[in-house]
Design an enzyme around this catalytic site. Structure first.
Site, PDB file in Angstrom:
ATOM      1  N   GLN A 216       4.967  -1.263   2.673  1.00 44.58           N
ATOM      2  CA  GLN A 216       5.307  -2.572   2.121  1.00 44.58           C
ATOM      3  C   GLN A 216       6.788  -2.883   2.366  1.00 44.58           C
ATOM      4  O   GLN A 216       7.644  -2.022   2.166  1.00 44.58           O
ATOM      5  CB  GLN A 216       5.012  -2.615   0.629  1.00 44.58           C
ATOM      6  CG  GLN A 216       3.571  -2.270   0.263  1.00 44.58           C
ATOM      7  CD  GLN A 216       2.570  -3.268   0.793  1.00 44.58           C
ATOM      8  OE1 GLN A 216       2.872  -4.449   0.954  1.00 44.58           O
ATOM      9  NE2 GLN A 216       1.364  -2.804   1.058  1.00 44.58           N
ATOM     10  N   CYS A 335      -2.907  -9.951   4.224  1.00 41.08           N
ATOM     11  CA  CYS A 335      -1.679 -10.625   4.652  1.00 41.08           C
ATOM     12  C   CYS A 335      -2.007 -11.779   5.602  1.00 41.08           C
ATOM     13  O   CYS A 335      -1.097 -12.402   6.147  1.00 41.08           O
ATOM     14  CB  CYS A 335      -0.717  -9.644   5.308  1.00 41.08           C
ATOM     15  SG  CYS A 335      -1.402  -8.797   6.757  1.00 41.08           S
TER      16      CYS A 335
END
Length: 377
Positions: A216, A335
């Site tokens: 991340q 995403c």
């Protein structure tokens, strides 16, 4: 051309509708009147470069930082940016996902920080310039600093730009990749990903992460997503973690009470990290290096499957696996809202959406993350 901007599409371009078709104008916002110059013309649409804002939106501001390629919302009030992304997500779910029922949205989650949040930076080298690729997807725009990257990365970038011997080791077309953690500082890969292992701390977990593997990039926002994930999947016993990386979501599930974790990942260095992390945390886990499409025979039934695919979303094979094994619950971390919408359309025959929540991992850019929880019908 003088254009009236009616909407902003996913990707960040303002949308104007004319007699000759749709015109996309990057950097233009809803309700604005702009002057723009056509740069690309197709049969049904055109792309244009913003020249002047004649009548600005009430949400337009002076950018808070320098602006580099990939920041279409730099001049938009941040609360308006988050609301716009929420609207884009719903539109994609309706149009691509063909989801007609009421969508179970939670309130969108803004990033706690809007600049210097990235712990990774990738820049391109063309033999003369080091920077981001421009809107034409060819030209390298010289980038002395990145306002979205952690300040230690920018300091390392400034040092690299004055190190002519190091730059000579880069060939045109290669990249410079920077990774940063508070424990390890900045590591740099020139022409290749950084090497070795880093230590990241996230959600109460101290994790070994391969420097060449995914992690991340906005830890402040990732903390909020992990908290929501743990709350939603609490009480499960066995977790199957596709695209597991260093084991983050499976190990977070163990924090919430899961007793067993099985994970697949194509990166051998990420799998090695996941195995180290599980042993350190005392989690009973079986991590294997294999494509997500390759499920082993005799896979035990899991209470929840966690899928965190790249922007391309789930393959047809993975969707088929889900529809054949039919785990009671699926946690989908996305995403790519367009591919999420596509995949939810496929899975909707067997699953209903229990909750949806947008997490703005990437302020000032066109991108964001979505946490979708599905339950078997």
């Amino acid at each position: 051309m003088r254009l009236e901007i009616a909407d902003v599409g996913y990707g960040g371009a303002g949308i104007a509708r004319t007699e000759d078709g749709v015109v996309f104008v990057s950097g233009a916002f809803v309700g604005e009147t702009v002057e723009a110059e056509i740069t690309v013309r197709k049969r049904r649409f055109a792309q244009a470069r913003l020249l002047r804002v004649l009548e600005p939106s009430d949400d337009r501001i002076e950018p808070e930082t320098v602006v580099v390629p990939g920041m279409p919302y730099a001049a938009l009030r941040y609360d308006a940016e988050v609301a716009l992304k929420q609207k884009q997500l719903e539109a994609l779910l309706r149009r691509i996902g063909r989801l007609e029922e009421a969508l179970p949205f939670g309130a969108p989650v803004a990033s706690p920080i809007r600049s210097h949040y990235r712990n990774k930076l990738t820049l391109h080298w063309d033999g003369h310039h080091l920077g981001y690729v421009g809107e034409d997807n060819r030209t390298v725009i010289d980038t002395p600093e990145c306002p979205l990257s952690a300040e230690p990365i920018n300091e390392a970038l400034r040092q690299l730009r004055t190190d002519h011997a190091a730059l000579r080791r880069l060939h045109p077309g290669q990249r410079a990749v920077f990774r940063y953690t508070p424990k390890d500082g900045v590591v740099v890969g020139l022409g290749h990903p950084p090497r070795g292992c880093l230590t990241e701390t996230l959600g109460g977990l101290t994790l070994t992460v391969a420097a060449d593997a995914f992690f991340q990039v906005n830890l402040a926002c990732a903390e909020l997503l992990l908290a929501a994930f743990r709350e939603r999947i609490g009480g499960v016993r066995r977790v199957f973690d596709l695209y597991c990386g260093c084991g983050l979501f499976g190990l977070a599930a163990a924090q919430a009470g899961a007793e067993e974790v099985f994970g697949l990942e194509t990166s051998s260095s990420a799998i090695a990290s996941a195995q180290v992390n599980a042993r350190r945390l005392g989690v009973r886990a079986d991590y294997r290096c294999a494509p997500s499409e390759t499920l082993p025979e005799g896979l035990p039934k899991a209470d929840v499957w966690v899928v965190d695919p790249p922007r391309d979303g789930l393959s047809e094979t993975v969707c088929a696996h889900l529809l054949r094994h039919l785990p009671p619950r699926v946690a989908y971390i996305s995403c790519g809202p367009d591919t999420l919408a596509r995949d939810l359309s496929v899975l909707s025959s067997a699953y209903r959406l229990e909750s949806l929540r947008l997490f703005d991992f990437f302020p000032r850019t066109a991108h964001f993350e979505t946490l979708a929880l599905l339950v078997r019908r």
